[in-house]
Design a protein around this motif. Sequence first.
Motif, PDB file in Angstrom:
ATOM      1  N   ILE A  72      88.073  41.716 -18.357  1.00  0.00           N
ATOM      2  CA  ILE A  72      86.885  41.227 -17.654  1.00  0.00           C
ATOM      3  C   ILE A  72      87.301  40.740 -16.272  1.00  0.00           C
ATOM      4  O   ILE A  72      88.322  40.075 -16.116  1.00  0.00           O
ATOM      5  CB  ILE A  72      86.234  40.051 -18.417  1.00  0.00           C
ATOM      6  N   TYR A  73      86.485  41.072 -15.276  1.00  0.00           N
ATOM      7  CA  TYR A  73      86.648  40.491 -13.944  1.00  0.00           C
ATOM      8  C   TYR A  73      85.284  39.937 -13.543  1.00  0.00           C
ATOM      9  O   TYR A  73      84.263  40.599 -13.693  1.00  0.00           O
ATOM     10  CB  TYR A  73      87.115  41.527 -12.923  1.00  0.00           C
ATOM     11  N   SER A  74      85.273  38.704 -13.049  1.00  0.00           N
ATOM     12  CA  SER A  74      84.021  38.090 -12.622  1.00  0.00           C
ATOM     13  C   SER A  74      84.110  37.677 -11.163  1.00  0.00           C
ATOM     14  O   SER A  74      85.173  37.309 -10.667  1.00  0.00           O
ATOM     15  CB  SER A  74      83.694  36.873 -13.495  1.00  0.00           C
ATOM     16  N   CYS A  75      82.961  37.783 -10.493  1.00  0.00           N
ATOM     17  CA  CYS A  75      82.890  37.362  -9.088  1.00  0.00           C
ATOM     18  C   CYS A  75      81.473  36.909  -8.773  1.00  0.00           C
ATOM     19  O   CYS A  75      80.547  37.147  -9.538  1.00  0.00           O
ATOM     20  CB  CYS A  75      83.337  38.482  -8.160  1.00  0.00           C
ATOM     21  N   HIS A  76      81.322  36.257  -7.652  1.00  0.00           N
ATOM     22  CA  HIS A  76      80.033  35.706  -7.256  1.00  0.00           C
ATOM     23  C   HIS A  76      79.136  36.787  -6.672  1.00  0.00           C
ATOM     24  O   HIS A  76      79.616  37.732  -6.058  1.00  0.00           O
ATOM     25  CB  HIS A  76      80.223  34.617  -6.200  1.00  0.00           C
ATOM     26  N   ALA A  77      77.846  36.601  -6.854  1.00  0.00           N
ATOM     27  CA  ALA A  77      76.871  37.461  -6.182  1.00  0.00           C
ATOM     28  C   ALA A  77      77.059  37.282  -4.676  1.00  0.00           C
ATOM     29  O   ALA A  77      77.557  36.242  -4.220  1.00  0.00           O
ATOM     30  CB  ALA A  77      75.456  37.063  -6.600  1.00  0.00           C
ATOM     31  N   GLY A  78      76.680  38.276  -3.923  1.00  0.00           N
ATOM     32  CA  GLY A  78      76.834  38.206  -2.469  1.00  0.00           C
ATOM     33  C   GLY A  78      75.807  37.294  -1.829  1.00  0.00           C
ATOM     34  O   GLY A  78      74.986  36.674  -2.504  1.00  0.00           O
ATOM     35  N   PHE A  79      75.874  37.231  -0.511  1.00  0.00           N
ATOM     36  CA  PHE A  79      74.886  36.449   0.219  1.00  0.00           C
ATOM     37  C   PHE A  79      74.548  37.110   1.545  1.00  0.00           C
ATOM     38  O   PHE A  79      75.340  37.877   2.087  1.00  0.00           O
ATOM     39  CB  PHE A  79      75.299  34.988   0.440  1.00  0.00           C
ATOM     40  N   ASN A 129      74.813  32.413  -7.758  1.00  0.00           N
ATOM     41  CA  ASN A 129      75.138  31.514  -6.659  1.00  0.00           C
ATOM     42  C   ASN A 129      74.362  30.211  -6.799  1.00  0.00           C
ATOM     43  O   ASN A 129      73.460  30.090  -7.627  1.00  0.00           O
ATOM     44  CB  ASN A 129      74.795  32.162  -5.310  1.00  0.00           C
ATOM     45  N   VAL A 130      74.705  29.263  -5.951  1.00  0.00           N
ATOM     46  CA  VAL A 130      74.016  27.969  -5.947  1.00  0.00           C
ATOM     47  C   VAL A 130      73.365  27.768  -4.581  1.00  0.00           C
ATOM     48  O   VAL A 130      73.987  27.999  -3.547  1.00  0.00           O
ATOM     49  CB  VAL A 130      74.987  26.804  -6.277  1.00  0.00           C
ATOM     50  N   THR A 131      72.097  27.359  -4.589  1.00  0.00           N
ATOM     51  CA  THR A 131      71.377  27.074  -3.348  1.00  0.00           C
ATOM     52  C   THR A 131      71.119  25.575  -3.260  1.00  0.00           C
ATOM     53  O   THR A 131      70.434  25.004  -4.117  1.00  0.00           O
ATOM     54  CB  THR A 131      70.036  27.828  -3.291  1.00  0.00           C
ATOM     55  N   ILE A 132      71.700  24.969  -2.235  1.00  0.00           N
ATOM     56  CA  ILE A 132      71.442  23.551  -1.978  1.00  0.00           C
ATOM     57  C   ILE A 132      70.251  23.447  -1.015  1.00  0.00           C
ATOM     58  O   ILE A 132      69.914  24.425  -0.340  1.00  0.00           O
ATOM     59  CB  ILE A 132      72.700  22.851  -1.402  1.00  0.00           C
ATOM     60  N   TYR A 140      63.025  30.510   1.229  1.00  0.00           N
ATOM     61  CA  TYR A 140      64.032  31.577   1.291  1.00  0.00           C
ATOM     62  C   TYR A 140      65.444  31.006   1.146  1.00  0.00           C
ATOM     63  O   TYR A 140      65.797  30.018   1.792  1.00  0.00           O
ATOM     64  CB  TYR A 140      63.945  32.331   2.620  1.00  0.00           C
ATOM     65  N   SER A 141      66.241  31.673   0.313  1.00  0.00           N
ATOM     66  CA  SER A 141      67.665  31.358   0.179  1.00  0.00           C
ATOM     67  C   SER A 141      68.471  32.613   0.502  1.00  0.00           C
ATOM     68  O   SER A 141      68.170  33.689  -0.030  1.00  0.00           O
ATOM     69  CB  SER A 141      67.990  30.916  -1.247  1.00  0.00           C
ATOM     70  N   PRO A 142      69.509  32.506   1.326  1.00  0.00           N
ATOM     71  CA  PRO A 142      70.348  33.669   1.619  1.00  0.00           C
ATOM     72  C   PRO A 142      71.396  33.935   0.528  1.00  0.00           C
ATOM     73  O   PRO A 142      72.168  34.882   0.630  1.00  0.00           O
ATOM     74  CB  PRO A 142      71.024  33.289   2.938  1.00  0.00           C
ATOM     75  N   LEU A 143      71.421  33.110  -0.502  1.00  0.00           N
ATOM     76  CA  LEU A 143      72.415  33.244  -1.570  1.00  0.00           C
ATOM     77  C   LEU A 143      71.807  34.019  -2.732  1.00  0.00           C
ATOM     78  O   LEU A 143      70.924  33.517  -3.430  1.00  0.00           O
ATOM     79  CB  LEU A 143      72.886  31.862  -2.013  1.00  0.00           C
ATOM     80  N   PHE A 144      72.267  35.239  -2.935  1.00  0.00           N
ATOM     81  CA  PHE A 144      71.688  36.102  -3.962  1.00  0.00           C
ATOM     82  C   PHE A 144      71.952  35.549  -5.359  1.00  0.00           C
ATOM     83  O   PHE A 144      72.985  34.959  -5.623  1.00  0.00           O
ATOM     84  CB  PHE A 144      72.238  37.521  -3.855  1.00  0.00           C
ATOM     85  N   VAL A 174      71.442  22.980  -9.869  1.00  0.00           N
ATOM     86  CA  VAL A 174      71.282  22.591  -8.457  1.00  0.00           C
ATOM     87  C   VAL A 174      70.229  23.470  -7.792  1.00  0.00           C
ATOM     88  O   VAL A 174      69.340  22.971  -7.093  1.00  0.00           O
ATOM     89  CB  VAL A 174      72.632  22.689  -7.711  1.00  0.00           C
ATOM     90  N   SER A 175      70.322  24.790  -7.994  1.00  0.00           N
ATOM     91  CA  SER A 175      69.344  25.705  -7.387  1.00  0.00           C
ATOM     92  C   SER A 175      67.929  25.410  -7.877  1.00  0.00           C
ATOM     93  O   SER A 175      66.989  25.367  -7.072  1.00  0.00           O
ATOM     94  CB  SER A 175      69.702  27.161  -7.714  1.00  0.00           C
ATOM     95  N   SER A 176      67.774  25.193  -9.175  1.00  0.00           N
ATOM     96  CA  SER A 176      66.446  24.900  -9.738  1.00  0.00           C
ATOM     97  C   SER A 176      65.864  23.637  -9.121  1.00  0.00           C
ATOM     98  O   SER A 176      64.677  23.596  -8.787  1.00  0.00           O
ATOM     99  CB  SER A 176      66.525  24.742 -11.252  1.00  0.00           C
TER     100      SER A 176
END
Length: 187
Positions: A72-79, A129-132, A140-144, A174-176
């Motif tokens: 398994i490889y995991s990474c963050h969604a883009g932005f 991702n996390v949107t502060i 709008y959040s630029p964090l996918f 945090v995003s919620s």
Amino acid sequence: LPIEFSSNIKYSESNFDEFRNYKFLKTTHNYFPASETPFVFNLASLDSHVNKMTLELCMKNIEIASETITPIYSCHAGFALDPKAKSLGGSFLFDVRDHDKYYDCFLTNLEKVLRYADKFGVTLLIENNVTIPQNYQNSYSPLFCSSFEEILLLAQKFETSNFGILFDTAHYKVSSNTFHDEHLDIS
């Protein structure tokens, strides 16, 4: 449970060897190993250098993951921006008008990475991702993949056996709260 080798491990020429020699369950995540020349890992980057570096790191981690018991490889969604490393975790400067270009790049890169992972028998997990509040302007959040809707859309887009979501509950909380606070009437 496996230990996660992630971006908090500083650059060293021996990082991959240390990972390979670690005898217990393990996985790689996102920006591991740290690059000798630092860059912001972003699967949606429109900067050709960052895009190339991100894809190369993904491919290398997929190859490494294929050697483990848990491939398994995991990474963050883009932005939808190309931030500097020192702005991570803080407020970003972004322009909504470029959203579709970044998102299309993100989807294209995900398709490439998934095809590569499939060749190696590796499952790719995308972390939400996390949107502060500072990065949420005019709904709008630029964090996918910060919102549940975006996470579901991505999961539906890539319904393959080697794709999944790594759901970070702290990021989601945090995003919620950020998205919820926009709808509160404080007057």
